[in-house]
Design a protein around this motif. Structure first.
Motif, PDB file in Angstrom:
ATOM      1  N   ALA A  38       1.426   0.620  17.049  1.00  0.00           N
ATOM      2  CA  ALA A  38       1.915  -0.220  15.955  1.00  0.00           C
ATOM      3  C   ALA A  38       0.754  -0.784  15.134  1.00  0.00           C
ATOM      4  CB  ALA A  38       2.768  -1.358  16.519  1.00  0.00           C
ATOM      5  N   TYR A  39      -0.304  -1.218  15.825  1.00  0.00           N
ATOM      6  CA  TYR A  39      -1.497  -1.743  15.162  1.00  0.00           C
ATOM      7  C   TYR A  39      -2.096  -0.691  14.225  1.00  0.00           C
ATOM      8  CZ  TYR A  39      -6.282  -3.715  14.877  1.00  0.00           C
ATOM      9  OH  TYR A  39      -7.480  -4.208  14.454  1.00  0.00           O
ATOM     10  N   ALA A  40      -2.267   0.537  14.738  1.00  0.00           N
ATOM     11  CA  ALA A  40      -2.854   1.615  13.939  1.00  0.00           C
ATOM     12  C   ALA A  40      -1.961   1.980  12.759  1.00  0.00           C
ATOM     13  CB  ALA A  40      -3.098   2.839  14.820  1.00  0.00           C
ATOM     14  N   SER A  41      -0.643   1.976  12.978  1.00  0.00           N
ATOM     15  CA  SER A  41       0.287   2.322  11.895  1.00  0.00           C
ATOM     16  C   SER A  41       0.174   1.337  10.743  1.00  0.00           C
ATOM     17  CB  SER A  41       1.726   2.350  12.427  1.00  0.00           C
ATOM     18  OG  SER A  41       1.878   3.332  13.431  1.00  0.00           O
ATOM     19  N   VAL A  42       0.174   0.050  11.071  1.00  0.00           N
ATOM     20  CA  VAL A  42       0.061  -0.970  10.017  1.00  0.00           C
ATOM     21  C   VAL A  42      -1.268  -0.840   9.282  1.00  0.00           C
ATOM     22  CG1 VAL A  42      -0.054  -3.446   9.562  1.00  0.00           C
ATOM     23  CG2 VAL A  42       1.593  -2.564  11.223  1.00  0.00           C
ATOM     24  N   LEU A  43      -2.351  -0.645  10.033  1.00  0.00           N
ATOM     25  CA  LEU A  43      -3.686  -0.558   9.430  1.00  0.00           C
ATOM     26  C   LEU A  43      -3.802   0.654   8.505  1.00  0.00           C
ATOM     27  CD1 LEU A  43      -6.578  -1.590   9.237  1.00  0.00           C
ATOM     28  CD2 LEU A  43      -7.110  -0.304  11.319  1.00  0.00           C
ATOM     29  N   LEU A  44      -3.337   1.816   8.976  1.00  0.00           N
ATOM     30  CA  LEU A  44      -3.480   3.041   8.201  1.00  0.00           C
ATOM     31  C   LEU A  44      -2.635   3.025   6.929  1.00  0.00           C
ATOM     32  CD1 LEU A  44      -3.460   5.689  11.084  1.00  0.00           C
ATOM     33  CD2 LEU A  44      -5.403   5.045   9.653  1.00  0.00           C
ATOM     34  N   VAL A  45      -1.421   2.472   7.027  1.00  0.00           N
ATOM     35  CA  VAL A  45      -0.528   2.496   5.867  1.00  0.00           C
ATOM     36  C   VAL A  45      -0.862   1.384   4.877  1.00  0.00           C
ATOM     37  CG1 VAL A  45       1.873   2.353   5.119  1.00  0.00           C
ATOM     38  CG2 VAL A  45       1.309   3.555   7.237  1.00  0.00           C
ATOM     39  N   SER A  46      -1.258   0.218   5.369  1.00  0.00           N
ATOM     40  CA  SER A  46      -1.482  -0.919   4.464  1.00  0.00           C
ATOM     41  C   SER A  46      -2.793  -0.823   3.691  1.00  0.00           C
ATOM     42  CB  SER A  46      -1.444  -2.227   5.259  1.00  0.00           C
ATOM     43  OG  SER A  46      -2.471  -2.256   6.238  1.00  0.00           O
ATOM     44  N   THR A  47      -3.794  -0.122   4.228  1.00  0.00           N
ATOM     45  CA  THR A  47      -5.097  -0.064   3.554  1.00  0.00           C
ATOM     46  C   THR A  47      -5.008   0.566   2.163  1.00  0.00           C
ATOM     47  OG1 THR A  47      -6.235   0.010   5.696  1.00  0.00           O
ATOM     48  CG2 THR A  47      -7.483   0.694   3.763  1.00  0.00           C
ATOM     49  N   PRO A  48      -4.352   1.723   1.979  1.00  0.00           N
ATOM     50  CA  PRO A  48      -4.231   2.262   0.610  1.00  0.00           C
ATOM     51  C   PRO A  48      -3.477   1.327  -0.333  1.00  0.00           C
ATOM     52  CG  PRO A  48      -3.698   3.949   2.246  1.00  0.00           C
ATOM     53  CD  PRO A  48      -3.785   2.655   2.973  1.00  0.00           C
ATOM     54  N   GLY A  66      -0.738  -2.245  -8.969  1.00  0.00           N
ATOM     55  CA  GLY A  66      -1.155  -0.915  -8.552  1.00  0.00           C
ATOM     56  C   GLY A  66      -0.502  -0.435  -7.270  1.00  0.00           C
ATOM     57  N   TRP A  67      -0.017  -1.357  -6.455  1.00  0.00           N
ATOM     58  CA  TRP A  67       0.614  -0.950  -5.189  1.00  0.00           C
ATOM     59  C   TRP A  67       1.909  -0.180  -5.428  1.00  0.00           C
ATOM     60  CZ3 TRP A  67       5.513  -2.644  -3.980  1.00  0.00           C
ATOM     61  CH2 TRP A  67       6.005  -3.727  -4.704  1.00  0.00           C
ATOM     62  N   ARG A  68       2.460  -0.223  -6.641  1.00  0.00           N
ATOM     63  CA  ARG A  68       3.656   0.540  -6.976  1.00  0.00           C
ATOM     64  C   ARG A  68       3.327   1.858  -7.690  1.00  0.00           C
ATOM     65  NH1 ARG A  68       5.269  -4.646  -8.652  1.00  0.00           N
ATOM     66  NH2 ARG A  68       4.970  -4.028 -10.842  1.00  0.00           N
ATOM     67  N   ASP A  69       2.036   2.112  -7.894  1.00  0.00           N
ATOM     68  CA  ASP A  69       1.589   3.323  -8.594  1.00  0.00           C
ATOM     69  C   ASP A  69       1.349   4.418  -7.549  1.00  0.00           C
ATOM     70  OD1 ASP A  69       0.272   5.332  -9.955  1.00  0.00           O
ATOM     71  OD2 ASP A  69      -0.896   3.949 -11.199  1.00  0.00           O
ATOM     72  N   TYR A  70       2.265   5.379  -7.479  1.00  0.00           N
ATOM     73  CA  TYR A  70       2.173   6.388  -6.424  1.00  0.00           C
ATOM     74  C   TYR A  70       0.909   7.229  -6.539  1.00  0.00           C
ATOM     75  CZ  TYR A  70       3.414  10.078  -3.166  1.00  0.00           C
ATOM     76  OH  TYR A  70       3.400  10.944  -2.113  1.00  0.00           O
ATOM     77  N   ALA A  71       0.494   7.552  -7.759  1.00  0.00           N
ATOM     78  CA  ALA A  71      -0.707   8.368  -7.942  1.00  0.00           C
ATOM     79  C   ALA A  71      -1.927   7.675  -7.346  1.00  0.00           C
ATOM     80  CB  ALA A  71      -0.932   8.667  -9.420  1.00  0.00           C
ATOM     81  N   ARG A  72      -2.053   6.376  -7.594  1.00  0.00           N
ATOM     82  CA  ARG A  72      -3.174   5.617  -7.028  1.00  0.00           C
ATOM     83  C   ARG A  72      -3.088   5.581  -5.505  1.00  0.00           C
ATOM     84  NH1 ARG A  72      -5.943   2.538 -10.832  1.00  0.00           N
ATOM     85  NH2 ARG A  72      -4.932   2.469 -12.880  1.00  0.00           N
ATOM     86  N   LEU A  73      -1.908   5.329  -4.985  1.00  0.00           N
ATOM     87  CA  LEU A  73      -1.737   5.276  -3.533  1.00  0.00           C
ATOM     88  C   LEU A  73      -2.110   6.607  -2.887  1.00  0.00           C
ATOM     89  CD1 LEU A  73       1.658   3.346  -3.340  1.00  0.00           C
ATOM     90  CD2 LEU A  73      -0.576   2.500  -2.608  1.00  0.00           C
ATOM     91  N   PHE A  74      -1.660   7.696  -3.499  1.00  0.00           N
ATOM     92  CA  PHE A  74      -1.953   9.024  -2.952  1.00  0.00           C
ATOM     93  C   PHE A  74      -3.456   9.289  -2.966  1.00  0.00           C
ATOM     94  CE2 PHE A  74      -2.401  13.611  -3.072  1.00  0.00           C
ATOM     95  CZ  PHE A  74      -1.451  14.048  -2.160  1.00  0.00           C
ATOM     96  N   ASP A  75      -4.100   8.994  -4.092  1.00  0.00           N
ATOM     97  CA  ASP A  75      -5.546   9.231  -4.204  1.00  0.00           C
ATOM     98  C   ASP A  75      -6.326   8.388  -3.201  1.00  0.00           C
ATOM     99  OD1 ASP A  75      -5.203  11.089  -6.174  1.00  0.00           O
ATOM    100  OD2 ASP A  75      -5.625   9.709  -7.832  1.00  0.00           O
ATOM    101  N   HIS A  76      -5.992   7.101  -3.111  1.00  0.00           N
ATOM    102  CA  HIS A  76      -6.717   6.227  -2.187  1.00  0.00           C
ATOM    103  C   HIS A  76      -6.515   6.664  -0.733  1.00  0.00           C
ATOM    104  CE1 HIS A  76      -8.546   3.273  -4.758  1.00  0.00           C
ATOM    105  NE2 HIS A  76      -7.415   3.052  -5.410  1.00  0.00           N
ATOM    106  N   SER A  77      -5.305   7.065  -0.371  1.00  0.00           N
ATOM    107  CA  SER A  77      -5.031   7.473   1.014  1.00  0.00           C
ATOM    108  C   SER A  77      -5.932   8.622   1.436  1.00  0.00           C
ATOM    109  CB  SER A  77      -3.562   7.889   1.157  1.00  0.00           C
ATOM    110  OG  SER A  77      -2.702   6.817   0.880  1.00  0.00           O
ATOM    111  N   TRP A  78      -5.993   9.651   0.608  1.00  0.00           N
ATOM    112  CA  TRP A  78      -6.772  10.836   0.986  1.00  0.00           C
ATOM    113  C   TRP A  78      -8.264  10.607   0.818  1.00  0.00           C
ATOM    114  CZ3 TRP A  78      -5.029  14.649   3.816  1.00  0.00           C
ATOM    115  CH2 TRP A  78      -3.638  14.833   3.894  1.00  0.00           C
TER     116      TRP A  78
END
Length: 571
Positions: free
Chosen positions: A104-114, A125-137
């Motif tokens: 659960a800790y890792a899930s929150v950390l990995l998803v919330s960081t982008p 910007g948190w609603r901008d999917y393009a930004r979220l996708f770019d930051h995640s990868w």
């Protein structure tokens, strides 16, 4: 970014990495010396790890002053949740051993960081999917590159040490003389590598990786299609074989979710354009809820037989998350209108829901130890004995809630006190009586029999396993059996022993009579289904034994065929 800015970023991230390393060393040192209670060390470790992980990911694309607040918020929140959740157990080790706190800790950390990276880059910007996708990868690529560089750095140190030792210099011993310096140096090298990957962000773009991963979509779809077509043809029994089938289904469901997301990329200009790949992507999206639904069904069958455990609750949560994604994907795809764009927007809200769901595992809303312990207590109170109740796990592994349920069971069921005492003190059960085993052992083919003296040659361990299996009811028959057969070239009579364990899986042994007429363990039994080895055999095969479905037939040697499974004796 100018050269001066590059230099400033190099110094800043190197310093932050070194500070992170020193914090990690300090926390480990404080824990090993007992300077603070283990719970406090766990909470502070949760704050430090998440805080520095987010901070190092955000600094570079964003200035330090804007990255500090979200880093403290995510780190502080996760650390507090981690600390509060630990009170479910008397010891921190038992809490972490269940796995779900770290997951659960890792899930929150990995998803919330982008989301944090996109939010501080631009308002909303948190609603901008393009930004979220770019930051995640990009975060994934930067961290992977930095971790690889750290490994190469220490490999170079070891190689340099080997060379310098020829002239009497011990470089490695000098660098590792103090633990704090090793931690600080490792962190500094990691931070420096992050700075370099940020400066070369154009070269570190994940485009190549994403294009390669897209090629896997048709492969995964083909495997899923073959599985779904063959499942009703071959039968549904495979879903009963423990949590392994459910785990495979969940893994493929998440693989499908990932590949669908990759295929749609950051926006219309980058998504798959060929008609064939769009059809593959749509088909994977529609297949995802089917895989997740089958996983939930497999888990439900297991829970119906043996009740809830923390592991089954974790599996249910994972299957539920994949089912939620799959249902949303399927509805959007079948709706057809602008489905790629709608699916990208759905990913935003599904990700946020996943964060909230993961956080709820640290709250009273989802307390897996308590849920499982209460369920097993109710099962024990309704049964005539404690067969199939994981008393040892409840008492030793399920924290405060498990111990309370065992105490309640002791009060409500005085007839089980002796067994509970053995579990609580860790004493082994008395050696199984061969007369009791022989009286309950189902012997096949029909007409054959076994005397108590025939079982005297079995090891104490094997007798204990048989006795435990005999106490478990499987479709109206004891969970232990013996099947005679000529499985090899041996002159002595051979047989396969079956015993059901607490998880509902069948354990198997190959035995043979010695000159005194006693059975001895001589080998193992491999299990094969459709020419593929399987790791677990469902208890339902014992019911098929009773129905007379077993057949001995040649393979590369004679095997026992039962319910579509080949039992291949090896000695």
């Amino acid at each position: 970014m100018t050269q001066d800015n590059d230099r400033t970023l190099y110094v800043m991230l190197t310093a932050l990495g070194a500070l992170a390393g020193l914090c990690g060393w300090a926390l480990i040192e404080a824990g090993s010396r007992g300077l603070r209670p283990d719970r406090d060390i766990l909470g502070l470790s949760g704050v430090a790890f998440a805080g520095f992980a987010v901070l190092l990911a955000l600094v570079g694309p964003a200035p330090l002053r804007r990255a500090v607040v979200p880093s403290l918020a995510i780190g502080g929140g996760l650390g507090m949740m981690f600390w509060l959740g630990s009170f479910r157990h008397a010891h921190v080790e038992g809490y972490l051993a269940l796995g779900y706190p770290l997951a659960a800790y890792a899930s929150v950390l990995l998803v919330s960081t982008p989301f944090a990276a996109a939010a501080i880059e631009r308002r909303g910007g948190w609603r901008d999917y393009a930004r979220l996708f770019d930051h995640s990868w990009r975060i994934l690529i930067r961290y992977a590159g930095a971790a690889l560089f750290v490994a190469l750095f220490w490999a170079l140190v070891l190689l340099s040490d080997a060379l310098l030792q020829i002239v009497g210099l011990a470089l490695f011993d000098v660098l590792t003389a103090t633990d704090w310096f090793v931690a600080m140096l490792t962190g500094a090298v990691f931070g420096l590598a992050l700075a370099v990957t940020n400066a070369l962000s154009a070269m570190m773009a994940p485009d190549l990786l994403l294009r390669l991963l897209r090629l896997l979509a048709p492969v995964v779809l083909t495997v899923v299609a073959v599985f779904l077509v063959m499942l009703p043809v071959r039968g549904w029994d495979g879903l009963l074989a423990g949590l392994s089938p459910a785990a495979s289904l969940i893994a493929f469901a998440f693989a499908a979710i990932t590949l669908v997301t990759i295929a749609l990329d950051r926006g219309p200009e980058r998504e798959v354009s060929g008609q064939g790949m769009r059809m593959v992507t749509a088909a994977l999206a529609v297949a995802t809820p089917v895989l997740a639904g089958l996983a939930l069904w497999a888990i439900a069958l297991r829970v119906g037989q043996y009740g809830w455990t923390p592991a089954r609750l974790i599996a249910t949560a994972l299957a539920g998350v994949s089912a939620a994604h799959g249902l949303a994907y399927a509805v959007i795809v079948l709706w057809r209108s602008r489905w790629p764009e709608r699916l990208r927007q759905a990913n935003i809200w599904l990700s946020l829901a996943t964060v909230l769901f993961a956080l709820s595992w640290f709250t009273p809303l989802i307390h897996p130890e308590q849920i499982a312990a209460r369920d097993q207590l109710q099962r024990a109170l309704q049964q005539t004995d404690a067969s199939g109740i994981p008393l040892r796990a409840m008492a030793q592994d399920w924290g405060v809630a498990g111990a309370r349920s065992v105490a309640a069971l002791r009060t409500e069921r005085p007839d089980l006190v002796a067994e509970i005492e053995r579990t609580m003190t860790g004493r082994r059960q008395p050696i199984a009586d061969v007369e009791d085993i022989a009286a309950q052992l189902a012997v096949y083919p029909v007409g054959r029999s076994v005397m108590p003296d025939n079982l005297e040659g079995l090891s104490i361990f094997l007798r204990q396993e048989l006795a435990s299996g005999c106490r478990i009811d499987v479709q109206g028959v004891p969970g232990c059996a013996l099947y005679f057969g000529e499985f090899g070239a041996a002159e002595t009579e051979q047989a396969i022993l079956f015993a059901v364990d607490e998880d509902g899986d069948v354990r198997l042994w190959l035995v043979a009579r010695n000159p005194d007429g006693q059975f001895e363990h001589i080998g193992r039994v491999a299990t094969i289904n459709d020419d593929a080895a399987i790791s677990s055999v469902p208890a339902s095969v014992l019911g098929r034994l009773r129905e007379g479905e077993a057949v001995i037939a040649p393979s590369t040697r004679k095997s026992l065929f039962l319910g579509g499974i080949e039992f291949f004796p090896i000695n």
